[in-house]
Design a protein around this motif. Structure first.
Motif, PDB file in Angstrom:
ATOM      1  N   ARG A  24       0.945  -1.142   0.227  1.00 41.14           N
ATOM      2  CA  ARG A  24      -0.504  -0.112  -0.163  1.00 41.14           C
ATOM      3  C   ARG A  24       0.947   1.193  -0.071  1.00 41.14           C
ATOM      4  N   LEU A  50      -5.546  -0.162  -4.800  1.00 39.23           N
ATOM      5  CA  LEU A  50      -6.155   0.733  -5.788  1.00 39.23           C
ATOM      6  C   LEU A  50      -5.670   1.861  -5.131  1.00 39.23           C
ATOM      7  N   ASN A  51      -5.498   2.206  -3.504  1.00 35.34           N
ATOM      8  CA  ASN A  51      -5.385   3.785  -3.408  1.00 35.34           C
ATOM      9  C   ASN A  51      -4.202   3.871  -3.180  1.00 35.34           C
ATOM     10  N   PRO A  55      -1.625   2.580  -9.128  1.00 38.44           N
ATOM     11  CA  PRO A  55      -1.566   1.576  -8.811  1.00 38.44           C
ATOM     12  C   PRO A  55      -1.510   0.037 -10.337  1.00 38.44           C
ATOM     13  N   TYR A  56      -2.640   1.140 -10.906  1.00 39.10           N
ATOM     14  CA  TYR A  56      -2.324  -0.447 -12.755  1.00 39.10           C
ATOM     15  C   TYR A  56      -1.027   0.184 -13.079  1.00 39.10           C
ATOM     16  N   ALA A  73      -4.136  -6.982  -7.623  1.00 35.35           N
ATOM     17  CA  ALA A  73      -4.110  -5.102  -6.810  1.00 35.35           C
ATOM     18  C   ALA A  73      -5.142  -5.918  -5.979  1.00 35.35           C
ATOM     19  N   VAL A  76      -9.860  -4.119  -3.923  1.00 34.07           N
ATOM     20  CA  VAL A  76     -11.036  -4.177  -5.522  1.00 34.07           C
ATOM     21  C   VAL A  76     -12.508  -4.162  -4.379  1.00 34.07           C
ATOM     22  N   ARG A  81     -13.831  -1.913 -11.552  1.00 35.64           N
ATOM     23  CA  ARG A  81     -12.670  -1.824 -10.775  1.00 35.64           C
ATOM     24  C   ARG A  81     -11.123  -3.504 -11.239  1.00 35.64           C
ATOM     25  N   GLU A  84     -10.701  -3.209 -14.856  1.00 40.07           N
ATOM     26  CA  GLU A  84      -9.594  -2.702 -15.041  1.00 40.07           C
ATOM     27  C   GLU A  84      -7.771  -3.140 -14.343  1.00 40.07           C
ATOM     28  N   VAL A  85      -7.246  -3.870 -13.687  1.00 44.10           N
ATOM     29  CA  VAL A  85      -6.414  -4.939 -12.862  1.00 44.10           C
ATOM     30  C   VAL A  85      -6.085  -5.506 -14.318  1.00 44.10           C
ATOM     31  N   SER A  95      -9.712  -8.058  -2.302  1.00 44.05           N
ATOM     32  CA  SER A  95     -10.911  -6.441  -1.022  1.00 44.05           C
ATOM     33  C   SER A  95     -10.988  -6.933   0.437  1.00 44.05           C
TER      34      SER A  95
END
Length: 219
Positions: A24, A50-51, A55-56, A73, A76, A81, A84-85, A95
C-alpha cells in the motif's frame, strides 16, 4: 514454454510461501526495487492496493518484471475495477469486503480472488460466489479461535488467510489454528521504507514461516 495460470501460481505459492505482500502506497518508480527486495527472497504473491499512487502502472511493471509471481490489486471494491486490474495485467483480486459481483467478475476473467470476510455468512457467500480463498479481515477483530471455528464448518480445504496486524512473532498461533497463509502489510512495506529494509523484513517473515532464525544483516 507455457506460462502458469493465475490459479497455478497461487497454488504453487500456497505450498512454498503463502504470504501476500501488501504494498500500500507503492509508487511506479519504486516498484522494481521493492519488488526485487520481496521476490528475490521468495515472495510470489504481490498486491498493490488501488488507493496507492497510479496502482495500475505499478501492477503492469511488476507483472512484466516478475512473470512467475502472482501480481494484482487490493482494495478492489467493484467489478469495473476488476476489469481495470485485468487490463493492466493483474491476475490477483483482493478486497477488504465480500462483494459477489467482484468475485464473479474475477472468476469470469480467470483471476485469483481473495475477498475479505469476518462472519460465517460472508465466508459461505464468498465460497458460493467462487472465491479462490478467504481473507479474514481485519484480523485484529478476530483471533485464532475464530479461524478454527470457521474452518470447522467451511468446505474442507478452503484457504483462510488472516490479514491485519500480522507480524513474524504472532504467525505461529494463527497457523496452529489452521490459517494457511497471511497478508502482510505495513510490517513488510510502508511508504518511505528503503528496499534494503523491506528485504530484511521479508527475510524475517520467511524465517518465521519456516520456523528458522534469520541471518543478522551485516551493516
Amino acid at each position: 514454454m507455457n506460462r502458469m495460470t493465475p490459479l497455478e501460481k497461487f497454488t504453487g505459492a500456497m505450498h512454498t510461501l503463502p504470504l501476500v505482500a501488501i504494498l500500500r502506497g507503492l509508487t511506479p518508480g519504486e516498484a522494481a526495487a521493492i519488488g526485487d527486495a520481496i521476490v528475490q527472497p521468495g515472495f510470489r504473491l504481490l498486491e498493490v492496493p488501488l488507493n496507492s499512487p497510479d496502482p495500475y502502472a505499478s501492477i503492469a511493471s511488476m507483472r512484466d518484471r516478475f512473470p512467475d509471481a502472482l501480481v494484482g490489486a487490493g482494495t478492489v471494491l467493484d467489478a469495473r475495477r476488476v476489469r481495470e486490474v485485468h487490463a493492466a495485467g493483474g491476475e490477483l483480486i483482493v478486497s477488504p469486503n465480500f462483494d459477489a459481483d467482484v468475485v464473479r467478475e474475477a472468476v469470469n476473467l480467470g483471476m485469483v480472488c481473495l475477498p475479505g470476510v469476518m462472519t460465517p455468512t460472508e465466508a459461505f457467500g464468498a465460497v458460493a460466489a467462487g472465491a479462490t480463498g478467504l481473507k479474514l479481515f481485519p484480523a485484529e477483530l478476530a483471533s485464532p479461535a475464530v479461524v478454527k471455528a470457521l474452518l470447522a464448518v467451511l468446505p474442507k480445504g478452503t484457504p483462510l488467510m488472516p490479514v491485519g496486524g500480522i507480524t513474524p512473532h504472532n504467525m505461529a498461533e494463527w497457523r496452529a489454528a489452521g490459517a494457511v497463509g497471511f497478508g502482510i502489510g505495513s510490517a513488510l512495506y510502508k511508504p518511505g521504507k528503503s528496499a534494503v529494509a523491506v528485504r530484511e523484513s521479508a527475510l524475517e517473515f520467511i524465517a518465521a514461516h519456516e520456523g528458522t532464525t534469520p541471518i543478522p544483516h551485516v551493516r
